[in-house]
Design a protein around this motif. Structure first.
Motif, PDB file in Angstrom:
ATOM      1  N   ARG A  62       0.832  -1.214   0.000  1.00  0.00           N
ATOM      2  CA  ARG A  62       0.000   0.000   0.000  1.00  0.00           C
ATOM      3  C   ARG A  62       0.864   1.259   0.000  1.00  0.00           C
ATOM      4  O   ARG A  62       0.841   2.078   0.918  1.00  0.00           O
ATOM      5  CB  ARG A  62      -0.968   0.008   1.191  1.00  0.00           C
ATOM      6  N   PHE A  63       1.621   1.412  -1.088  1.00  0.00           N
ATOM      7  CA  PHE A  63       2.428   2.614  -1.249  1.00  0.00           C
ATOM      8  C   PHE A  63       1.602   3.823  -1.689  1.00  0.00           C
ATOM      9  O   PHE A  63       2.094   4.942  -1.660  1.00  0.00           O
ATOM     10  CB  PHE A  63       3.537   2.377  -2.279  1.00  0.00           C
ATOM     11  N   SER A  64       0.376   3.596  -2.135  1.00  0.00           N
ATOM     12  CA  SER A  64      -0.437   4.705  -2.628  1.00  0.00           C
ATOM     13  C   SER A  64      -1.136   5.407  -1.469  1.00  0.00           C
ATOM     14  O   SER A  64      -1.988   4.826  -0.792  1.00  0.00           O
ATOM     15  CB  SER A  64      -1.477   4.185  -3.635  1.00  0.00           C
ATOM     16  N   THR A  65      -0.759   6.664  -1.238  1.00  0.00           N
ATOM     17  CA  THR A  65      -1.334   7.478  -0.169  1.00  0.00           C
ATOM     18  C   THR A  65      -1.644   8.858  -0.731  1.00  0.00           C
ATOM     19  O   THR A  65      -1.404   9.126  -1.911  1.00  0.00           O
ATOM     20  CB  THR A  65      -0.352   7.620   1.014  1.00  0.00           C
ATOM     21  N   LYS A  66      -2.123   9.751   0.111  1.00  0.00           N
ATOM     22  CA  LYS A  66      -2.356  11.131  -0.330  1.00  0.00           C
ATOM     23  C   LYS A  66      -1.038  11.906  -0.423  1.00  0.00           C
ATOM     24  O   LYS A  66      -0.957  12.926  -1.099  1.00  0.00           O
ATOM     25  CB  LYS A  66      -3.294  11.834   0.657  1.00  0.00           C
ATOM     26  N   GLU A  67       0.016  11.423   0.269  1.00  0.00           N
ATOM     27  CA  GLU A  67       1.290  12.127   0.307  1.00  0.00           C
ATOM     28  C   GLU A  67       2.295  11.607  -0.720  1.00  0.00           C
ATOM     29  O   GLU A  67       3.100  12.360  -1.245  1.00  0.00           O
ATOM     30  CB  GLU A  67       1.932  12.028   1.709  1.00  0.00           C
ATOM     31  N   PHE A  68       2.273  10.310  -0.988  1.00  0.00           N
ATOM     32  CA  PHE A  68       3.189   9.730  -1.969  1.00  0.00           C
ATOM     33  C   PHE A  68       2.523   8.531  -2.611  1.00  0.00           C
ATOM     34  O   PHE A  68       1.562   7.970  -2.080  1.00  0.00           O
ATOM     35  CB  PHE A  68       4.532   9.339  -1.329  1.00  0.00           C
ATOM     36  N   ASN A  69       3.042   8.139  -3.774  1.00  0.00           N
ATOM     37  CA  ASN A  69       2.421   7.061  -4.546  1.00  0.00           C
ATOM     38  C   ASN A  69       3.454   6.272  -5.317  1.00  0.00           C
ATOM     39  O   ASN A  69       4.586   6.743  -5.551  1.00  0.00           O
ATOM     40  CB  ASN A  69       1.403   7.645  -5.533  1.00  0.00           C
ATOM     41  N   PHE A  70       3.029   5.082  -5.747  1.00  0.00           N
ATOM     42  CA  PHE A  70       3.821   4.284  -6.671  1.00  0.00           C
ATOM     43  C   PHE A  70       3.340   4.603  -8.083  1.00  0.00           C
ATOM     44  O   PHE A  70       2.171   4.402  -8.412  1.00  0.00           O
ATOM     45  CB  PHE A  70       3.638   2.792  -6.370  1.00  0.00           C
ATOM     46  N   PHE A  71       4.241   5.129  -8.909  1.00  0.00           N
ATOM     47  CA  PHE A  71       3.915   5.525 -10.277  1.00  0.00           C
ATOM     48  C   PHE A  71       4.670   4.615 -11.248  1.00  0.00           C
ATOM     49  O   PHE A  71       5.808   4.232 -10.995  1.00  0.00           O
ATOM     50  CB  PHE A  71       4.319   6.979 -10.539  1.00  0.00           C
ATOM     51  N   ALA A  72       4.052   4.287 -12.369  1.00  0.00           N
ATOM     52  CA  ALA A  72       4.658   3.391 -13.356  1.00  0.00           C
ATOM     53  C   ALA A  72       4.945   4.120 -14.657  1.00  0.00           C
ATOM     54  O   ALA A  72       4.090   4.844 -15.188  1.00  0.00           O
ATOM     55  CB  ALA A  72       3.743   2.194 -13.624  1.00  0.00           C
ATOM     56  N   GLU A  73       6.161   3.944 -15.147  1.00  0.00           N
ATOM     57  CA  GLU A  73       6.582   4.432 -16.458  1.00  0.00           C
ATOM     58  C   GLU A  73       6.327   5.927 -16.647  1.00  0.00           C
ATOM     59  O   GLU A  73       5.924   6.358 -17.730  1.00  0.00           O
ATOM     60  CB  GLU A  73       5.919   3.602 -17.568  1.00  0.00           C
ATOM     61  N   ARG A  74       6.564   6.699 -15.616  1.00  0.00           N
ATOM     62  CA  ARG A  74       6.475   8.156 -15.734  1.00  0.00           C
ATOM     63  C   ARG A  74       7.840   8.704 -16.150  1.00  0.00           C
ATOM     64  O   ARG A  74       8.880   8.186 -15.735  1.00  0.00           O
ATOM     65  CB  ARG A  74       6.060   8.782 -14.407  1.00  0.00           C
ATOM     66  N   PRO A  75       7.870   9.768 -16.968  1.00  0.00           N
ATOM     67  CA  PRO A  75       9.152  10.321 -17.406  1.00  0.00           C
ATOM     68  C   PRO A  75       9.940  10.897 -16.232  1.00  0.00           C
ATOM     69  O   PRO A  75       9.377  11.518 -15.330  1.00  0.00           O
ATOM     70  CB  PRO A  75       8.746  11.417 -18.400  1.00  0.00           C
ATOM     71  N   LEU A  76      11.238  10.675 -16.267  1.00  0.00           N
ATOM     72  CA  LEU A  76      12.140  11.152 -15.217  1.00  0.00           C
ATOM     73  C   LEU A  76      13.402  11.652 -15.901  1.00  0.00           C
ATOM     74  O   LEU A  76      14.028  10.910 -16.668  1.00  0.00           O
ATOM     75  CB  LEU A  76      12.467  10.000 -14.263  1.00  0.00           C
ATOM     76  N   SER A  77      13.763  12.911 -15.677  1.00  0.00           N
ATOM     77  CA  SER A  77      14.942  13.453 -16.359  1.00  0.00           C
ATOM     78  C   SER A  77      15.568  14.558 -15.540  1.00  0.00           C
ATOM     79  O   SER A  77      14.907  15.223 -14.733  1.00  0.00           O
ATOM     80  CB  SER A  77      14.572  13.982 -17.753  1.00  0.00           C
ATOM     81  N   ALA A  78      16.860  14.742 -15.739  1.00  0.00           N
ATOM     82  CA  ALA A  78      17.614  15.816 -15.084  1.00  0.00           C
ATOM     83  C   ALA A  78      18.996  15.868 -15.727  1.00  0.00           C
ATOM     84  O   ALA A  78      19.414  14.933 -16.427  1.00  0.00           O
ATOM     85  CB  ALA A  78      17.736  15.586 -13.579  1.00  0.00           C
ATOM     86  N   VAL A  79      19.695  16.959 -15.473  1.00  0.00           N
ATOM     87  CA  VAL A  79      21.087  17.092 -15.892  1.00  0.00           C
ATOM     88  C   VAL A  79      21.959  16.720 -14.707  1.00  0.00           C
ATOM     89  O   VAL A  79      21.892  17.343 -13.650  1.00  0.00           O
ATOM     90  CB  VAL A  79      21.396  18.517 -16.379  1.00  0.00           C
ATOM     91  N   VAL A  80      22.757  15.682 -14.880  1.00  0.00           N
ATOM     92  CA  VAL A  80      23.650  15.201 -13.826  1.00  0.00           C
ATOM     93  C   VAL A  80      25.084  15.410 -14.291  1.00  0.00           C
ATOM     94  O   VAL A  80      25.522  14.815 -15.273  1.00  0.00           O
ATOM     95  CB  VAL A  80      23.400  13.710 -13.516  1.00  0.00           C
ATOM     96  N   ASP A  81      25.815  16.277 -13.595  1.00  0.00           N
ATOM     97  CA  ASP A  81      27.211  16.582 -13.970  1.00  0.00           C
ATOM     98  C   ASP A  81      27.334  16.900 -15.461  1.00  0.00           C
ATOM     99  O   ASP A  81      28.165  16.347 -16.185  1.00  0.00           O
ATOM    100  CB  ASP A  81      28.131  15.411 -13.615  1.00  0.00           C
ATOM    101  N   LYS A  82      26.446  17.756 -15.934  1.00  0.00           N
ATOM    102  CA  LYS A  82      26.431  18.250 -17.314  1.00  0.00           C
ATOM    103  C   LYS A  82      25.972  17.210 -18.339  1.00  0.00           C
ATOM    104  O   LYS A  82      26.047  17.452 -19.547  1.00  0.00           O
ATOM    105  CB  LYS A  82      27.798  18.805 -17.714  1.00  0.00           C
TER     106      LYS A  82
END
Length: 214
Positions: free
Chosen positions: A78-98
């Motif tokens: 039961r990871f799904s709550t009002k504060e946090f959730n389990f999400f599947a195949e959502r995009p995730l991106s960032a610049v890490v050390d350029k």
């Protein structure tokens, strides 16, 4: 730009000057910390999931493994709550050390109700037991580096990759990471251990979100 799928562990180690640890206090506290109780209902559900896994794991593809075993196991926690959730195949991106890194992890646990905000945990399930391709450990570690960047390096990041019936747990703190030994989900004691580790993860993430909201 590089996708998570393009990396190997060796390339990540070189590109981001990562150190792999034989042991980590963060990982040890997670997998060997305070024991969580498994109710009789949860035990019954675990045995049902395990029976299905034993029968079909050598034939399932990645999607079937996710739908028939990993998904039900995560739902049982039961990871799904009002504060946090389990999400599947959502995009995730960032610049890490350029280096711009992007991908869609098979699963993440992040703050947010309708959409992910701050990621805490990344999961990668990988193909079927026979003839897997690629490097699932590298894929989940690449996603964890992005999660770390989005967290502004304030929190350790947790992760897991699943290859058939074998589960490995990871932690990333600063530029050091550790990988647990494998848990064999077809073995009762190991499956109970996997479930306990996931339940402890919920406790950890609950503490993170409460601290962020205070």
């Amino acid at each position: 730009m590089r996708s998570f799928q393009e990396w190997t562990l060796a390339e990540l180690d070189r590109a981001f000057k990562l150190t792999v640890l034989d042991t980590s206090p963060v990982l040890e506290d997670w997998i060997n910390g305070r024991q969580t109780e498994i109710s009789s209902y949860e035990q019954q559900a675990l045995r049902s999931f395990q029976s299905l896994l034993k029968t079909h794991v050598y034939d399932w593809n990645e999607t079937e493994l996710a739908y028939n075993f990993i998904g039900p196991l995560m739902t049982l926690v039961r990871f799904s709550t009002k504060e946090f959730n389990f999400f599947a195949e959502r995009p995730l991106s960032a610049v890490v050390d350029k280096v711009e890194m992007t991908g869609r992890p098979d699963g993440i646990i992040a703050s947010g109700f309708r959409e992910p905000q701050q990621p805490y945990f990344c999961l990668q399930e990988y193909k079927k037991e026979k003839d897997p391709e690629g490097d699932p450990a590298a894929q989940v570690l690449a996603a964890m580096l992005v999660a770390q960047e989005l967290n502004q390096h304030r929190l350790p990041v947790y992760g897991c990759y699943v290859k058939g019936e074998v589960w490995h747990f990871l932690t990333l703190e600063k530029r050091s990471y550790a990988i647990s030994q494998g848990y064999l989900a077809s073995r009762q004691a190991d499956l109970d251990g996997i479930f306990s580790v996931l339940k402890r993860l919920k406790v950890i993430i609950t503490a993170f979100t409460r601290k962020a909201g205070s």
